[in-house]
Design an enzyme around this catalytic site. Structure first.
Site, short mmCIF file in Angstrom:
data_model
loop_
_atom_site.label_atom_id
_atom_site.label_comp_id
_atom_site.label_asym_id
_atom_site.label_seq_id
_atom_site.Cartn_x
_atom_site.Cartn_y
_atom_site.Cartn_z
N ILE A 1 -33.62 17.96 -11.21
CA ILE A 1 -34.72 18.60 -10.47
C ILE A 1 -35.17 19.87 -11.17
CG2 ILE A 1 -34.08 17.64 -8.21
CD1 ILE A 1 -32.87 20.39 -7.54
N ASP A 2 -34.86 19.99 -12.45
CA ASP A 2 -35.23 21.20 -13.19
C ASP A 2 -36.73 21.43 -13.21
OD1 ASP A 2 -35.17 18.81 -14.68
OD2 ASP A 2 -35.26 19.88 -16.57
N ARG B 1 -31.37 11.93 -12.56
CA ARG B 1 -32.34 12.36 -11.52
C ARG B 1 -32.35 13.89 -11.39
NH1 ARG B 1 -33.34 7.78 -8.36
NH2 ARG B 1 -35.48 8.48 -8.24
N CYS C 1 -31.31 6.47 -5.79
CA CYS C 1 -30.72 5.34 -6.52
C CYS C 1 -30.00 5.82 -7.78
CB CYS C 1 -31.82 4.36 -6.92
SG CYS C 1 -32.53 3.51 -5.51
N ILE D 1 -37.48 5.10 -19.29
CA ILE D 1 -37.48 6.19 -18.30
C ILE D 1 -36.08 6.61 -17.88
CG2 ILE D 1 -38.36 6.93 -16.03
CD1 ILE D 1 -40.68 6.25 -17.84
N ASN E 1 -43.15 4.68 -1.52
CA ASN E 1 -43.29 5.92 -2.28
C ASN E 1 -44.59 6.65 -1.98
OD1 ASN E 1 -40.79 5.52 -3.33
ND2 ASN E 1 -41.52 4.54 -5.21
N ASP F 1 -40.00 0.34 -12.22
CA ASP F 1 -39.54 -0.34 -11.00
C ASP F 1 -39.66 -1.86 -11.11
OD1 ASP F 1 -40.87 2.28 -8.90
OD2 ASP F 1 -38.96 2.09 -9.95
N ARG G 1 -33.74 10.34 -2.55
CA ARG G 1 -34.44 11.16 -3.56
C ARG G 1 -35.65 11.85 -2.97
NH1 ARG G 1 -34.24 13.72 -8.58
NH2 ARG G 1 -36.31 13.81 -9.50
#
Ligand code: EPZ
Length: 429
Positions: A124-125, A122, A117, A329, A23, A307, A93
């Site tokens: 994207i706003d 998920r 994933c 989350i 990441n 994670d 992503r």
């Protein structure tokens, strides 16, 4: 469908070195679109997501050259292609972080809804709202988004939700925008200050990265020449190895990591009774005779990050007593527990965010399919402590390569510790 065939491991001893963070590398590569000069990236991990990002950058006109085992040189084009390859962009992503640099550099970005994933919606706003505040015109037709802006202008942006990739995308866009941008309620993951630090070395003016308020003074002319972006160690990989050690270790050292990036997890492991020693760039874990139950809530960094939730769940199945897990989350990140129960765990799913774990329960080898990267790793850990062989099926994308990396280290150490555990890979018919 590909699969790993796993025999249980007994004691694991030795040293497992950690590689560059997935990441972090993906955002460092996206940042190349902000530049007009090449720069080097060091400590590059060999994972499929890296390959997908490389494919996207090449289609945008970036020259990507491998320089030795772990280095890559990125040379941006004079006029990057502003339309992302939809098939590749939809497969992971991190493709979404390209839209900030692309829009800031070319005045346009055309892209599909990103993949990733299956751990929740998920959305994207936050990206679209933030870029619109910076002057972008946002259009969407049949799932393809077109953003356009003659020149982005700095703005004050408050994130309704803490979003890692939205923070990174808008921070990068703001570097080239005209005027000042302030990102409030920004994510604080270590990959963000690592990116900001490198951009500042090349001429950006970013302050506050790593805190919840980041200020960017735009209008930079970035020069990457003679600069090397060294990717920080993968804290999720390091933590997953630490959990493995707590489950099956004698004494295992996780090397080339940054212990403070694991603070939330190490606190939970200590609460579970695990013996932990930390050095400057290593963590040494000794498995206790008995594991104690822990009540865990996932939080944005520097808390107990989401994670670690699935690998840590496996450890809780072996703790003596009742634990609780509150996944704050993502609404879809506890689905995998149904398959852990098939392996013998006793996990009660109260709602999409909450689970109760009763342990210890013996686990038994089964055939399971990985729904996402971190749950796939959890199944590997479960298979290593289970009785009898397991088959972990997965899509031959990122999960394979991260798990390959994982296996490469663990199997190496397992063999060095004279344990007969065998990790085999192969394709299911
Ligand atoms: C990053 O995902 C990581 N991925 C994830 O790691 C990690 O789990 C996550 O941050 C949380 O730490 C990458 O960096 C590539 P978010 P990201 O945007 O950025 C909501 C792994 O296994 N949200 O921080 O996509 C969203 O619904 C992966 O390596 C919006 O509402 O996560 C979620 O509830 C999995 N609108 C929360 O924010 C948006 O526009 C966090 O999402 C964006 C996000």
């Amino acid at each position: 469908m590909e699969a790993f065939f796993i025999q249980p491991a007994r004691r694991l001893e030795g040293v497992i070195p950690v590689r560059g963070a997935k990441n972090s590398i993906l955002k460092a590569m996206a940042a190349s679109l902000l530049f007009r000069t090449p720069f080097l990236i060091d400590n590059v991990p060999h994972i499929v997501d890296y390959q997908q990002m490389e494919n996207l950058l090449v289609s945008a006109g970036v020259l990507v050259e491998r320089v030795g085992e772990r280095q890559v040189r990125l040379t941006p084009p004079r006029h990057p292609e502003s339309t992302l390859d939809p098939e590749v962009a939809q497969s992971f992503r991190s493709s979404v972080v390209l839209i900030g640099p692309l829009l800031a550099r070319t005045g346009k970005a055309v892209f599909p809804y990103p993949g990733g994933c299956v751990i929740g919606k998920r959305p994207i706003d936050l990206f679209l709202e933030g870029l619109a505040r910076m002057g972008a015109l946002v259009r969407e037709e049949n799932g393809i988004f077109t953003l356009s802006a003659k020149r982005l202008v700095g703005a004050d942006i408050f994130f309704r939700k803490v979003s890692v990739t939205a923070t990174e995308t808008l921070m990068m866009a703001a570097v080239l925008a005209r005027g000042k941008t302030v990102l409030s309620n920004a994510a604080r993951e270590p990959e963000i200050p690592a990116l900001a630090e490198f951009l500042n070395l090349c001429g950006a003016r970013i302050s506050g990265a790593g805190t919840s308020t980041i200020t960017i003074r735009g209008g930079a002319k970035l020069d990457g020449a003679r600069r090397v972006f060294r990717i920080i160690p993968d804290r999720v990989e390091a933590g997953s190895f630490a959990i493995l050690a707590a489950l099956r270790g004698g004494r295992l050292r996780v090397a080339n990591c940054i212990p403070e990036h694991l603070a939330g997890l190490l606190a939970a492991l200590r609460e579970a009774g695990v013996f932990i020693e930390c050095g400057k760039d290593w963590v040494e874990i000794t498995a206790p005779k008995q594991l104690f139950p822990v009540n865990v809530q996932t939080r944005e960094y520097p808390g107990f990050v989401t994670d670690f939730q699935s690998p840590f769940m496996v450890l809780l199945t072996q703790a003596v007593g009742m634990s609780t897990v509150f996944e704050t989350i993502y609404e879809g990140r506890l689905e995998y527990t149904r398959d852990l129960n098939r392996m013998g765990a006793e996990i009660i799913l109260c709602d999409p965010h909450r689970a109760i774990v009763v342990g210890p329960t013996p686990l038994f080898g089964r055939v399971v399919e990985s729904p996402d990267l971190r749950a796939g790793l959890a199944f590997i850990l479960a298979a290593l402590v289970a009785k009898g062989p397991s088959t972990v099926q997965h899509k031959p994308r990122k999960i394979r390569c991260i798990l390959l990396v994982f296996f490469d280290r663990v199997s190496l150490e397992v063999l060095q510790s004279r344990d007969e555990s065998i990790f085999e890979m192969g394709s299911n018919t």
